[in-house]
Design a protein around this motif. Structure first.
Motif, PDB file in Angstrom:
ATOM      1  N   GLY A 162       0.989  -1.610  -0.026  1.00  0.00           N
ATOM      2  CA  GLY A 162      -0.262  -0.014  -0.106  1.00  0.00           C
ATOM      3  C   GLY A 162       1.060   1.041   0.243  1.00  0.00           C
ATOM      4  N   GLU A 163       0.171   2.378  -0.331  1.00  0.00           N
ATOM      5  CA  GLU A 163       1.088   3.657  -0.590  1.00  0.00           C
ATOM      6  C   GLU A 163      -0.241   4.896  -0.340  1.00  0.00           C
ATOM      7  OE1 GLU A 163       4.234   5.175  -3.748  1.00  0.00           O
ATOM      8  OE2 GLU A 163       2.112   5.993  -3.922  1.00  0.00           O
ATOM      9  N   ILE A 164      -0.188   5.265   0.082  1.00  0.00           N
ATOM     10  CA  ILE A 164      -0.737   6.990   1.019  1.00  0.00           C
ATOM     11  C   ILE A 164       0.223   7.461   0.616  1.00  0.00           C
ATOM     12  CG2 ILE A 164      -1.783   7.539   2.586  1.00  0.00           C
ATOM     13  CD1 ILE A 164      -2.130   4.857   4.524  1.00  0.00           C
ATOM     14  N   PRO A 165       0.315   8.708  -0.853  1.00  0.00           N
ATOM     15  CA  PRO A 165       0.576   9.804  -0.595  1.00  0.00           C
ATOM     16  C   PRO A 165       0.492  10.749   0.570  1.00  0.00           C
ATOM     17  CG  PRO A 165      -0.511   9.053  -2.579  1.00  0.00           C
ATOM     18  CD  PRO A 165      -0.847   8.498  -1.685  1.00  0.00           C
ATOM     19  N   PRO A 166       1.450  11.846   1.054  1.00  0.00           N
ATOM     20  CA  PRO A 166       1.152  12.428   1.644  1.00  0.00           C
ATOM     21  C   PRO A 166       0.010  13.456   1.390  1.00  0.00           C
ATOM     22  CG  PRO A 166       3.192  12.827   0.648  1.00  0.00           C
ATOM     23  CD  PRO A 166       3.048  11.944  -0.069  1.00  0.00           C
ATOM     24  N   GLY A 167      -0.879  13.808   1.861  1.00  0.00           N
ATOM     25  CA  GLY A 167      -2.029  15.667   1.549  1.00  0.00           C
ATOM     26  C   GLY A 167      -3.126  15.209   0.487  1.00  0.00           C
ATOM     27  N   ALA A 168      -2.791  14.221  -0.012  1.00  0.00           N
ATOM     28  CA  ALA A 168      -3.762  13.449  -1.754  1.00  0.00           C
ATOM     29  C   ALA A 168      -5.253  12.955  -0.816  1.00  0.00           C
ATOM     30  CB  ALA A 168      -2.887  12.603  -2.506  1.00  0.00           C
ATOM     31  N   GLY A 169      -5.386  12.533  -0.168  1.00  0.00           N
ATOM     32  CA  GLY A 169      -6.990  11.505   0.606  1.00  0.00           C
ATOM     33  C   GLY A 169      -6.477  10.405  -0.484  1.00  0.00           C
ATOM     34  N   ARG A 170      -5.758   9.902  -1.490  1.00  0.00           N
ATOM     35  CA  ARG A 170      -6.119   8.930  -2.044  1.00  0.00           C
ATOM     36  C   ARG A 170      -5.346   7.466  -1.454  1.00  0.00           C
ATOM     37  NH1 ARG A 170      -9.845   9.021  -5.390  1.00  0.00           N
ATOM     38  NH2 ARG A 170      -9.450   7.990  -6.408  1.00  0.00           N
ATOM     39  N   HIS A 218     -15.738 -16.106  18.053  1.00  0.00           N
ATOM     40  CA  HIS A 218     -16.375 -16.669  17.369  1.00  0.00           C
ATOM     41  C   HIS A 218     -15.573 -18.397  17.144  1.00  0.00           C
ATOM     42  CE1 HIS A 218     -17.688 -17.547  12.964  1.00  0.00           C
ATOM     43  NE2 HIS A 218     -16.502 -18.572  12.244  1.00  0.00           N
ATOM     44  N   THR A 219     -14.595 -18.313  17.438  1.00  0.00           N
ATOM     45  CA  THR A 219     -14.047 -19.700  17.527  1.00  0.00           C
ATOM     46  C   THR A 219     -13.775 -20.657  19.062  1.00  0.00           C
ATOM     47  OG1 THR A 219     -12.114 -18.871  17.705  1.00  0.00           O
ATOM     48  CG2 THR A 219     -11.948 -18.572  15.398  1.00  0.00           C
ATOM     49  N   GLY A 220     -14.063 -19.781  19.831  1.00  0.00           N
ATOM     50  CA  GLY A 220     -14.258 -19.958  21.016  1.00  0.00           C
ATOM     51  C   GLY A 220     -12.621 -20.367  21.408  1.00  0.00           C
ATOM     52  N   GLY A 221     -12.160 -19.183  20.957  1.00  0.00           N
ATOM     53  CA  GLY A 221     -11.103 -19.272  22.032  1.00  0.00           C
ATOM     54  C   GLY A 221      -9.822 -19.924  21.292  1.00  0.00           C
ATOM     55  N   GLY A 222     -10.040 -20.349  20.299  1.00  0.00           N
ATOM     56  CA  GLY A 222      -8.929 -21.396  19.547  1.00  0.00           C
ATOM     57  C   GLY A 222      -8.595 -20.557  18.335  1.00  0.00           C
ATOM     58  N   ALA A 223      -7.355 -20.758  17.482  1.00  0.00           N
ATOM     59  CA  ALA A 223      -6.919 -20.356  16.706  1.00  0.00           C
ATOM     60  C   ALA A 223      -5.719 -21.664  15.881  1.00  0.00           C
ATOM     61  CB  ALA A 223      -6.200 -18.992  16.075  1.00  0.00           C
ATOM     62  N   MET A 224      -6.433 -22.038  14.142  1.00  0.00           N
ATOM     63  CA  MET A 224      -5.722 -22.117  13.834  1.00  0.00           C
ATOM     64  C   MET A 224      -4.268 -22.170  13.071  1.00  0.00           C
ATOM     65  SD  MET A 224      -7.072 -25.809  14.114  1.00  0.00           S
ATOM     66  CE  MET A 224      -6.526 -26.689  13.099  1.00  0.00           C
ATOM     67  N   ASP A 225      -4.854 -21.102  12.578  1.00  0.00           N
ATOM     68  CA  ASP A 225      -3.310 -20.227  11.943  1.00  0.00           C
ATOM     69  C   ASP A 225      -2.784 -18.997  12.805  1.00  0.00           C
ATOM     70  OD1 ASP A 225      -1.494 -19.247   9.795  1.00  0.00           O
ATOM     71  OD2 ASP A 225      -2.966 -19.273   8.627  1.00  0.00           O
ATOM     72  N   ASP A 226      -2.094 -18.421  12.536  1.00  0.00           N
ATOM     73  CA  ASP A 226      -1.968 -17.156  12.988  1.00  0.00           C
ATOM     74  C   ASP A 226      -2.308 -16.275  12.281  1.00  0.00           C
ATOM     75  OD1 ASP A 226       0.503 -18.395  14.028  1.00  0.00           O
ATOM     76  OD2 ASP A 226       2.780 -17.429  13.100  1.00  0.00           O
ATOM     77  N   MET A 227      -2.571 -15.077  12.855  1.00  0.00           N
ATOM     78  CA  MET A 227      -3.679 -13.557  12.064  1.00  0.00           C
ATOM     79  C   MET A 227      -2.314 -12.322  12.334  1.00  0.00           C
ATOM     80  SD  MET A 227      -7.116 -12.345  13.418  1.00  0.00           S
ATOM     81  CE  MET A 227      -6.408 -12.263  15.299  1.00  0.00           C
ATOM     82  N   ALA A 228      -1.804 -11.503  11.728  1.00  0.00           N
ATOM     83  CA  ALA A 228      -1.503 -10.383  11.281  1.00  0.00           C
ATOM     84  C   ALA A 228      -2.631  -9.553  10.913  1.00  0.00           C
ATOM     85  CB  ALA A 228      -0.224 -10.335  10.281  1.00  0.00           C
ATOM     86  N   LEU A 229      -2.615  -8.397  11.761  1.00  0.00           N
ATOM     87  CA  LEU A 229      -3.439  -7.154  11.339  1.00  0.00           C
ATOM     88  C   LEU A 229      -3.063  -6.319  11.518  1.00  0.00           C
ATOM     89  CD1 LEU A 229      -6.083  -8.652  13.962  1.00  0.00           C
ATOM     90  CD2 LEU A 229      -6.489  -9.204  11.909  1.00  0.00           C
ATOM     91  N   LEU A 230      -3.021  -5.177  10.813  1.00  0.00           N
ATOM     92  CA  LEU A 230      -2.522  -3.766   9.933  1.00  0.00           C
ATOM     93  C   LEU A 230      -3.369  -3.138   9.921  1.00  0.00           C
ATOM     94  CD1 LEU A 230      -0.044  -1.993  10.568  1.00  0.00           C
ATOM     95  CD2 LEU A 230       0.098  -2.497   7.806  1.00  0.00           C
ATOM     96  N   ALA A 231      -3.864  -1.537  10.767  1.00  0.00           N
ATOM     97  CA  ALA A 231      -5.157  -0.549  10.769  1.00  0.00           C
ATOM     98  C   ALA A 231      -4.535   0.445   9.720  1.00  0.00           C
ATOM     99  CB  ALA A 231      -5.862  -0.717  11.904  1.00  0.00           C
ATOM    100  N   VAL A 232      -4.836   1.724   9.232  1.00  0.00           N
ATOM    101  CA  VAL A 232      -3.824   2.531   9.181  1.00  0.00           C
ATOM    102  C   VAL A 232      -5.008   3.944   9.064  1.00  0.00           C
ATOM    103  CG1 VAL A 232      -2.458   4.021   7.593  1.00  0.00           C
ATOM    104  CG2 VAL A 232      -1.519   1.697   8.291  1.00  0.00           C
ATOM    105  N   GLY A 233      -5.491   4.764   9.781  1.00  0.00           N
ATOM    106  CA  GLY A 233      -5.997   5.776   9.363  1.00  0.00           C
ATOM    107  C   GLY A 233      -6.036   7.111   9.563  1.00  0.00           C
ATOM    108  N   ARG A 234      -7.178   7.928   8.880  1.00  0.00           N
ATOM    109  CA  ARG A 234      -6.658   9.099   8.768  1.00  0.00           C
ATOM    110  C   ARG A 234      -7.216  10.340   9.390  1.00  0.00           C
ATOM    111  NH1 ARG A 234      -5.080  11.529   3.595  1.00  0.00           N
ATOM    112  NH2 ARG A 234      -6.317  13.963   3.498  1.00  0.00           N
ATOM    113  N   PRO A 235      -7.013  11.056  10.181  1.00  0.00           N
ATOM    114  CA  PRO A 235      -7.359  12.117  11.474  1.00  0.00           C
ATOM    115  C   PRO A 235      -9.225  12.327   9.872  1.00  0.00           C
ATOM    116  CG  PRO A 235      -5.270  12.165  11.126  1.00  0.00           C
ATOM    117  CD  PRO A 235      -5.590  11.027   9.828  1.00  0.00           C
TER     118      PRO A 235
END
Length: 427
Positions: free
Chosen positions: A285-293, A394-411
């Motif tokens: 991903g790429e978020i150019p500065p100030g472009a809102g794109r 949802h899983t009842g506490g168990g997981a079958m695979d690793d999980m990576a999450l990344l969230a990026v927000g614009r103010p």
């Protein structure tokens, strides 16, 4: 992550039943921990309560287990006093120090053995059989088992110390390979979360990266084929290549080609199956500065989600599917980045297939788009915390695979300081 006039608040969202769930203030946890996200309201609040309940339940079980050696001694004493002389409570007295060995400290184990031995001796004095062969044999048995229990305790404690040392090393490796991103990067709010399916594992084949570059904020989320140290090595190769290419390459397409070449070089030095079948799904991903794109390039990875401040959700599916990194020889179609609007108050969510492949007891897969559509969150940190809690339910506490999450927000601009209401997701 700080909250202020430009935080990710949204107007109230009313659930179908007409009820409203009032949000409570979120507090920031310390940085540098593996789970650095803020406290959550609404959807994530139930998960917090469940975590606290689970922690309290675990503490209760631990206390009951530590009391088990004393309970065994009391049972043995009661059994010996309430049964005919031909019956003995020796099994209870022998079991007590053995149970204490893995549960109590060295001193606790010694005291348990002494108490069990002393109880046997006093019982035989009470019955007037203290100097008979059977009584002496029973006492010798309890004393011997107590000595063995002390030895077992030392072995268990040393193993625990080695495990703790290995855990510290794993944490250091995680910080080196997957460093915690800053909460603010070039004016954007950022939060990341990694959850390993294997207990006490800190890093596997999933990866994420956020980097401020001359071309804007660039980010990557990916999933390396395979498990174990081989996958970790591939993660290090991909992240190293990304950090270098993100600074120098003018386009996402060029960054992808650099990653492709890095994985090809990595494959030539391997003599295992990964040398010919290794690949990495990835979203750049790429978020150019100030472009809102927002520009995204997807190489065979689950589609990112774009969450708007009003609860609207957009699945950012690529126009044409592409092969994962490391499989460029199988196709000649050039990479093409796509562009989307990224207005103020919007949060981009990227994740690995550990999220979408999480299943409940009936085998239903977790659908993040369906679960998050219509919900609003204060910011990326609250989003990830709530999402992780919902997956565990949802899983009842168990997981079958690793999980990576990344969230990026614009103010956002002109939004209330805190979210007022949120619809609760039912498991």
């Amino acid at each position: 992550m700080g909250t202020g006039p430009s935080s990710y608040a949204a107007s109230p969202v009313r659930p179908p039943s007409g009820r409203r769930t009032t949000a409570r203030d979120a507090s920031l946890e310390g940085r540098g921990t593996r789970r650095q996200e803020n406290s959550v309201v609404g959807l994530g609040r139930q998960g917090d309560d469940g975590d606290r309940a689970g922690g309290a339940g675990s503490g209760t079980v631990a206390r009951l287990l530590r009391a088990l050696p004393l309970v065994l001694i009391v049972l043995g004493l009661t059994f010996d006093l309430t049964t005919p002389p031909s019956f003995t409570g020796s099994p209870f007295f022998s079991a007590a120090p053995l149970v204490a060995a893995p549960l109590l400290s060295l001193l606790g184990t010694i005291l348990t053995g002494l108490l069990a031995s002393l109880t046997v001796f006093l019982l035989h004095i009470h019955h007037g059989t203290s100097w008979k062969v059977g009584a002496l044999t029973e006492l010798a048995t309890v004393v011997t088992v107590s000595a063995l229990a002390v030895l077992i305790n030392r072995v268990v404690r040393r193993s625990g110390e080695r495990l703790a040392s290995a855990r510290e090393i794993a944490e250091a490796a995680q910080r080196a390979v997957l460093p915690t991103p800053a909460e603010r990067v070039a004016g954007l709010y950022v939060s990341a979360r990694y959850e390993a399916a294997q207990a006490d594992a800190f890093i596997g084949g999933d990866l994420y990266a956020v980097q401020d570059t001359p071309y804007g904020v660039r980010l990557a989320v990916g999933d390396v084929r395979g498990k174990g140290l081989g996958a970790v090595e591939a993660v290090a190769v991909v992240l190293g290549a990304f950090r270098e290419a993100a600074e120098t390459e003018p386009t996402l397409e060029a960054v992808a080609q650099r990653l492709e070449r890095a994985l090809a070089r990595e494959g030539t030095r391997r003599d295992s199956l990964d040398a010919v079948e290794g690949f990495t799904t990835c979203v750049l991903g790429e978020i150019p500065p100030g472009a809102g794109r927002l520009r995204l390039l997807n190489r065979g990875h689950p589609e990112p989600l774009l969450l708007h401040a009003n609860g609207e959700l957009v699945v950012l599916a690529p126009a044409e599917p592409a092969l994962p990194l490391g499989m460029g020889e199988l196709g000649c179609r050039p990479d093409t980045a796509q562009e989307w609007a990224f207005p103020a108050g919007t949060t981009l969510l990227l994740y690995t297939d550990g999220l979408t492949e999480a299943r409940n007891i009936t085998g239903d897969f977790y659908d993040p788009a369906a679960r998050l559509r219509g919900r609003v969150f204060q910011g990326p940190a609250e989003l990830l915390r709530a999402l992780s809690s919902d997956v565990r339910r949802h899983t009842g506490g168990g997981a079958m695979d690793d999980m990576a999450l990344l969230a990026v927000g614009r103010p956002g601009q002109g939004q209330p300081k805190r979210r007022r209401t949120v619809r609760v997701v039912r498991p």
